[in-house]
Design a protein around this motif. Structure first.
Motif, PDB file in Angstrom:
ATOM      1  N   LYS A  98      33.880  39.717  31.263  1.00 19.18           N
ATOM      2  CA  LYS A  98      35.226  39.776  30.709  1.00 19.18           C
ATOM      3  C   LYS A  98      35.321  38.878  29.484  1.00 19.18           C
ATOM      4  O   LYS A  98      34.784  37.772  29.467  1.00 19.18           O
ATOM      5  N   THR A  99      36.005  39.362  28.463  1.00 18.83           N
ATOM      6  CA  THR A  99      36.177  38.594  27.239  1.00 18.83           C
ATOM      7  C   THR A  99      37.607  38.708  26.747  1.00 18.83           C
ATOM      8  O   THR A  99      38.341  39.641  27.129  1.00 18.83           O
ATOM      9  N   VAL A 100      38.022  37.775  25.929  1.00 17.98           N
ATOM     10  CA  VAL A 100      39.374  37.805  25.364  1.00 17.98           C
ATOM     11  C   VAL A 100      39.381  38.733  24.155  1.00 17.98           C
ATOM     12  O   VAL A 100      38.543  38.624  23.252  1.00 17.98           O
ATOM     13  N   GLU A 101      40.352  39.639  24.135  1.00 18.85           N
ATOM     14  CA  GLU A 101      40.468  40.580  23.023  1.00 18.85           C
ATOM     15  C   GLU A 101      41.465  40.096  21.976  1.00 18.85           C
ATOM     16  O   GLU A 101      41.231  40.218  20.769  1.00 18.85           O
ATOM     17  N   ASP A 102      42.590  39.525  22.443  1.00 16.15           N
ATOM     18  CA  ASP A 102      43.621  39.089  21.502  1.00 16.15           C
ATOM     19  C   ASP A 102      44.573  38.121  22.207  1.00 16.15           C
ATOM     20  O   ASP A 102      44.578  38.035  23.440  1.00 16.15           O
ATOM     21  N   GLN A 103      45.360  37.417  21.424  1.00 16.23           N
ATOM     22  CA  GLN A 103      46.375  36.518  21.972  1.00 16.23           C
ATOM     23  C   GLN A 103      47.761  37.096  21.708  1.00 16.23           C
ATOM     24  O   GLN A 103      48.076  37.516  20.595  1.00 16.23           O
ATOM     25  N   LYS A 104      48.580  37.114  22.753  1.00 17.19           N
ATOM     26  CA  LYS A 104      49.922  37.659  22.646  1.00 17.19           C
ATOM     27  C   LYS A 104      50.871  36.641  22.012  1.00 17.19           C
ATOM     28  O   LYS A 104      50.540  35.466  21.881  1.00 17.19           O
ATOM     29  N   ASN A 153      34.737  33.460  35.187  1.00 15.55           N
ATOM     30  CA  ASN A 153      34.370  34.795  34.732  1.00 15.55           C
ATOM     31  C   ASN A 153      33.418  35.395  35.760  1.00 15.55           C
ATOM     32  O   ASN A 153      32.973  34.710  36.685  1.00 15.55           O
ATOM     33  N   SER A 154      33.112  36.655  35.631  1.00 22.31           N
ATOM     34  CA  SER A 154      32.145  37.309  36.519  1.00 22.31           C
ATOM     35  C   SER A 154      31.219  38.177  35.684  1.00 22.31           C
ATOM     36  O   SER A 154      31.626  38.735  34.660  1.00 22.31           O
ATOM     37  N   ILE A 155      29.974  38.280  36.137  1.00 24.26           N
ATOM     38  CA  ILE A 155      28.945  38.992  35.397  1.00 24.26           C
ATOM     39  C   ILE A 155      28.296  40.029  36.301  1.00 24.26           C
ATOM     40  O   ILE A 155      27.920  39.725  37.440  1.00 24.26           O
ATOM     41  N   LYS A 156      28.162  41.227  35.793  1.00 27.59           N
ATOM     42  CA  LYS A 156      27.403  42.292  36.472  1.00 27.59           C
ATOM     43  C   LYS A 156      26.173  42.582  35.620  1.00 27.59           C
ATOM     44  O   LYS A 156      26.306  43.012  34.473  1.00 27.59           O
ATOM     45  N   GLU A 157      24.996  42.322  36.194  1.00 24.04           N
ATOM     46  CA  GLU A 157      23.756  42.377  35.421  1.00 24.04           C
ATOM     47  C   GLU A 157      22.757  43.355  36.030  1.00 24.04           C
ATOM     48  O   GLU A 157      22.532  43.362  37.238  1.00 24.04           O
ATOM     49  N   ALA A 158      22.136  44.174  35.191  1.00 22.76           N
ATOM     50  CA  ALA A 158      21.022  45.030  35.581  1.00 22.76           C
ATOM     51  C   ALA A 158      19.826  44.650  34.718  1.00 22.76           C
ATOM     52  O   ALA A 158      19.944  44.571  33.484  1.00 22.76           O
ATOM     53  N   ALA A 159      18.673  44.396  35.358  1.00 19.14           N
ATOM     54  CA  ALA A 159      17.508  43.930  34.606  1.00 19.14           C
ATOM     55  C   ALA A 159      16.241  44.599  35.120  1.00 19.14           C
ATOM     56  O   ALA A 159      16.142  44.959  36.297  1.00 19.14           O
ATOM     57  N   PHE A 160      15.270  44.714  34.231  1.00 18.48           N
ATOM     58  CA  PHE A 160      13.975  45.304  34.577  1.00 18.48           C
ATOM     59  C   PHE A 160      12.886  44.458  33.942  1.00 18.48           C
ATOM     60  O   PHE A 160      12.994  44.073  32.776  1.00 18.48           O
ATOM     61  N   GLY A 161      11.841  44.135  34.724  1.00 19.82           N
ATOM     62  CA  GLY A 161      10.805  43.290  34.157  1.00 19.82           C
ATOM     63  C   GLY A 161       9.550  43.233  34.994  1.00 19.82           C
ATOM     64  O   GLY A 161       9.259  44.133  35.793  1.00 19.82           O
ATOM     65  N   LEU A 162       8.784  42.152  34.795  1.00 21.80           N
ATOM     66  CA  LEU A 162       7.501  41.949  35.435  1.00 21.80           C
ATOM     67  C   LEU A 162       7.508  40.672  36.263  1.00 21.80           C
ATOM     68  O   LEU A 162       8.199  39.702  35.927  1.00 21.80           O
ATOM     69  N   GLU A 163       6.718  40.699  37.330  1.00 22.22           N
ATOM     70  CA  GLU A 163       6.505  39.520  38.165  1.00 22.22           C
ATOM     71  C   GLU A 163       4.997  39.286  38.248  1.00 22.22           C
ATOM     72  O   GLU A 163       4.248  40.199  38.583  1.00 22.22           O
ATOM     73  N   PHE A 164       4.568  38.067  37.923  1.00 27.24           N
ATOM     74  CA  PHE A 164       3.147  37.743  37.941  1.00 27.24           C
ATOM     75  C   PHE A 164       2.872  36.699  39.011  1.00 27.24           C
ATOM     76  O   PHE A 164       3.444  35.602  38.993  1.00 27.24           O
ATOM     77  N   SER A 187      49.806  34.046  25.947  1.00 30.83           N
ATOM     78  CA  SER A 187      48.838  34.576  26.917  1.00 30.83           C
ATOM     79  C   SER A 187      47.813  35.446  26.184  1.00 30.83           C
ATOM     80  O   SER A 187      47.944  35.713  24.984  1.00 30.83           O
ATOM     81  N   PHE A 188      46.818  35.930  26.918  1.00 30.36           N
ATOM     82  CA  PHE A 188      45.719  36.648  26.286  1.00 30.36           C
ATOM     83  C   PHE A 188      45.540  38.051  26.862  1.00 30.36           C
ATOM     84  O   PHE A 188      45.800  38.298  28.040  1.00 30.36           O
ATOM     85  N   ASP A 189      45.116  38.957  26.001  1.00 32.70           N
ATOM     86  CA  ASP A 189      44.670  40.282  26.436  1.00 32.70           C
ATOM     87  C   ASP A 189      43.162  40.229  26.659  1.00 32.70           C
ATOM     88  O   ASP A 189      42.415  39.690  25.822  1.00 32.70           O
ATOM     89  N   TYR A 190      42.710  40.790  27.800  1.00 30.12           N
ATOM     90  CA  TYR A 190      41.293  40.757  28.137  1.00 30.12           C
ATOM     91  C   TYR A 190      40.711  42.165  28.099  1.00 30.12           C
ATOM     92  O   TYR A 190      41.404  43.157  28.297  1.00 30.12           O
ATOM     93  N   SER A 191      39.422  42.222  27.849  1.00 22.99           N
ATOM     94  CA  SER A 191      38.678  43.471  27.915  1.00 22.99           C
ATOM     95  C   SER A 191      37.275  43.147  28.423  1.00 22.99           C
ATOM     96  O   SER A 191      36.922  41.981  28.619  1.00 22.99           O
TER      97      SER A 191
END
Length: 225
Positions: free
Chosen positions: A133-139, A94-105, A143-147
């Motif tokens: 990406k996640t599985v939405e349904d099985q055909k 799978n692949s992940i696109k992440e946006a984050a905001f925080g603090l560094e000490f 096979s699987f439908d992804y969203s």
């Protein structure tokens, strides 16, 4: 004398407000996932992760930070020391696109305008959103439908930063991401072929790597050198 003191106070406030040191750069390293498939090691980077980072230093100890990171994750039960997983033989990517905001000490004062305060271990904590990406349904043919799905993540971790050259700094960082989902590996309790693992444990993903940043902006009022 009072006028001089007032002048320096105002100068300090102005510098803190508009002359802070900024940092911008790249993130590069490896990522791994912790869930219901594959290795059960918490730190085992096996996929590429990269992105961008920006920091706004409030003072020598605390910085605001924003990141955008692209992380690949995936594993196979063949890499597990768990006999049940080995015999099951599942795998995923799978692949992940992440946006984050925080603090560094920073544990020590960190100021790139100083010759002496240019290294420190640090802690970081953030709040973020990520898309995957996640599985939405099985055909009917199996096979699987992804969203795509978007959820919340809580990154936290630690690192060590130091000056690399002139205005360039490098940090080595290890940070974990707790998620509110259990389907990074496509686990679905309502689809029999994907009904595996423990539904009570959410998935995690880990980043291990470096941040390479360029420092710019006028030295802030807090600099004593």
């Amino acid at each position: 004398m009072k006028r001089k003191i007032l002048f320096y106070v105002l100068l300090c406030i102005t510098t803190v407000s508009f002359g802070q040191i900024h940092e911008a750069g790249i993130i590069l390293g490896g990522s791994n996932y912790i869930g219901d498939i594959g290795s059960e090691n918490y730190i085992k980077p096996n996929k590429l992760a990269f992105g961008g980072i920006y920091k706004y230093n409030l003072n020598p100890r605390i910085a605001l930070r924003g990141t955008f990171t692209y992380l690949n994750i995936g594993d196979s039960d063949k890499n597990s020391s768990n006999k049940v997983r080995e015999e099951r033989g599942y795998s995923f990517s799978n692949s992940i696109k992440e946006a984050a905001f925080g603090l560094e000490f920073n544990f020590f004062e960190f100021d790139m305008s100083s010759r002496y305060d240019d290294y420190s271990p640090y802690l970081m904590v953030a709040i973020g959103v990520f898309n995957y990406k996640t599985v939405e349904d099985q055909k009917a043919d199996g096979s699987f439908d992804y969203s795509s799905n978007t959820s919340v993540t809580i990154p936290f971790g630690f690192g060590y930063k130091t000056r690399l050259y002139d205005k360039i700094a490098v940090s080595v960082e290890l940070s974990a991401r707790y998620t509110l989902v259990d389907d990074l590996d496509y686990n679905r309790q309502d689809i029999s072929d994907l009904n595996f693992g423990n539904p009570d444990n959410n998935d995690w993903y880990i980043f291990t790597g470096i941040n390479l940043v360029y420092t710019f902006g006028r030295p802030a009022c807090y600099s004593s050198r």
